[in-house]
Scaffold this active site. Structure first.
Site, PDB file in Angstrom:
ATOM      1  CB  ILE A 181      39.615  43.709  34.607  1.00  0.00           C
ATOM      2  CG1 ILE A 181      38.673  42.501  34.545  1.00  0.00           C
ATOM      3  CG2 ILE A 181      39.172  44.766  33.617  1.00  0.00           C
ATOM      4  CD1 ILE A 181      37.211  42.858  34.804  1.00  0.00           C
ATOM      5  CG  ASP A 182      43.827  44.277  38.514  1.00  0.00           C
ATOM      6  OD1 ASP A 182      44.667  44.014  37.637  1.00  0.00           O
ATOM      7  OD2 ASP A 182      43.764  45.367  39.112  1.00  0.00           O
ATOM      8  CE  LYS A 183      41.741  35.320  42.724  1.00  0.00           C
ATOM      9  NZ  LYS A 183      42.658  34.571  43.617  1.00  0.00           N
TER      10      LYS A 183
END
Length: 288
Positions: free
Chosen positions: A134-136
Site C-alpha cells: 500500500i502507498d506510504k
C-alpha cells in the site's frame, strides 16, 4: 537459487538483475544460462531483455557464487517494539501487519529501508516478502510471507483475486448515494495516475465498490472494496468524483495524514480473516 522480485528490482531487465546478483559469474555464462533454460522466470525460459515484474520468481541453476551479501539492517529497540506492536496475526507462514501512515514498504525514493527490510532483519531471513503493498501515506493491513514457498502461494492468491481487502475512507463532501460502483480506466502519466472514461493504450480497467458508513456535515466515511488493484485506484477515482480522500496530498487538499485505512483482510486458502475497528480519528474528523 530462487529470487522473489520485490520493488527494488521491479521493471529491471533480467540480464541486468543477474549481473548485479552474480558479479563473479562471466557474462557469457549468464547469457548461456538464459538461452538454455538454466535461468527461468516463473518456471519458463525468458529473454535477457525481459522486464521483471513484482513477485516474479527467478530460478538460477548456475555454479557462480552470488555476489550480493545478505546484510541485515540493525534495528533499534524502538523499531523492534514498533514491529511487534503492529503485528495483528502471525503463524509459521504468514504475518499480517498494521502499517502506520507514512511508513514506507520498501527501500528506495530517499529511504534506506522500509518495513520489508525491517522484517527481514527481525526474522533474520532474506526470504521474507510482502505479497501486497500500500502507498506510504495509506495505513492498515499488509500481508507478509516468511519464506519463498508461501510467497509464491500468496502472490498467486492475490493475482487470482482469491484474497479480499476492504478499506475505511474519509472523504470530503457529503456523498449522496449509499452504494455505488466506479468502473473507469487508469493510466500512469509521469508522477500521477489519470482517470479515463474509455480505453486507450497503456490504460487499465479499474473497478471499485463503495458504500457509506457514516455521514457528517461536510465529510463522509466510506467502505471501499477493490475488484482490481491499480496504483492509486481509490485515490484517483474518488478525487475525480469530487470527493477526494481527506489528507491526500497528491489528488486532494493534503494534510498531515491521509485517511485511507486497510481494515479488513481475508485469505480463505489459509483460513485467515482479520478485521480492525474504525479508527477513532475518523470519527473525530467527521465531526469537524
Amino acid at each position: 537459487m530462487e529470487h522473489i522480485i520485490d520493488i527494488s528490482y521491479e521493471n529491471v531487465r533480467l540480464d541486468r538483475f543477474l549481473r548485479k546478483k552474480y558479479e563473479n559469474t562471466p557474462l557469457t555464462e549468464i547469457f548461456k544460462g538464459i538461452r538454455t533454460g538454466k535461468i527461468k522466470v516463473n518456471g519458463k525460459k525468458s529473454k535477457e531483455n525481459y522486464r521483471l515484474q513484482l513477485d516474479d520468481v527467478v530460478k538460477v541453476l548456475l555454479q557462480g557464487e552470488q555476489s550480493e551479501k545478505n546484510e541485515f539492517i540493525k534495528l533499534s529497540n524502538k523499531e523492534i517494539d514498533e514491529l511487534k506492536s503492529g503485528i495483528v496475526y502471525e503463524d509459521d507462514r504468514v504475518v499480517i501487519f498494521n502499517k502506520k501512515p507514512n511508513m514506507v514498504m520498501h527501500k528506495g525514493s530517499g529511504h534506506d529501508y522500509g518495513i520489508s527490510e525491517m522484517f527481514k532483519s527481525y526474522y533474520k531471513t532474506d526470504e521474507f516478502n510482502f505479497v501486497n503493498r500500500i502507498d506510504k501515506s495509506t495505513s492498515g493491513l499488509v500481508i507478509g510471507a516468511k519464506n519463498l514457498v508461501v510467497t509464491r502461494e500468496l502472490a498467486e492468491e492475490v493475482r487470482e483475486g482469491n484474497t479480499e481487502k476492504k478499506y475505511y475512507i474519509l472523504v470530503d463532501g457529503a456523498v449522496k448515494k449509499d452504494k455505488f460502483t466506479l468502473k473507469t480506466y487508469l493510466k500512469k502519466e509521469e508522477t500521477k495516475v489519470v482517470e479515463l472514461n474509455s480505453y486507450e493504450a497503456g490504460a487499465k480497467e479499474s473497478i471499485s465498490y463503495f458504500k457509506v458508513i457514516k455521514k457528517g456535515n461536510n465529510k463522509t466515511i466510506l467502505e471501499g472494496i477493490l475488484e482490481t488493484g491499480r496504483t492509486h485506484q481509490l485515490r484517483v477515482q474518488l478525487s475525480n468524483l469530487k470527493h477526494p480522500i481527506v489528507g491526500d496530498g497528491k489528488y486532494g487538499k493534503g494534510g498531515k495524514n491521509m485517511f485511507l485505512f486497510s481494515y479488513y483482510c481475508e485469505i480463505p486458502k489459509y483460513k485467515i480473516k482479520i478485521e480492525l475497528p474504525l479508527p477513532i480519528e475518523y470519527e473525530n474528523m467527521l465531526k469537524k
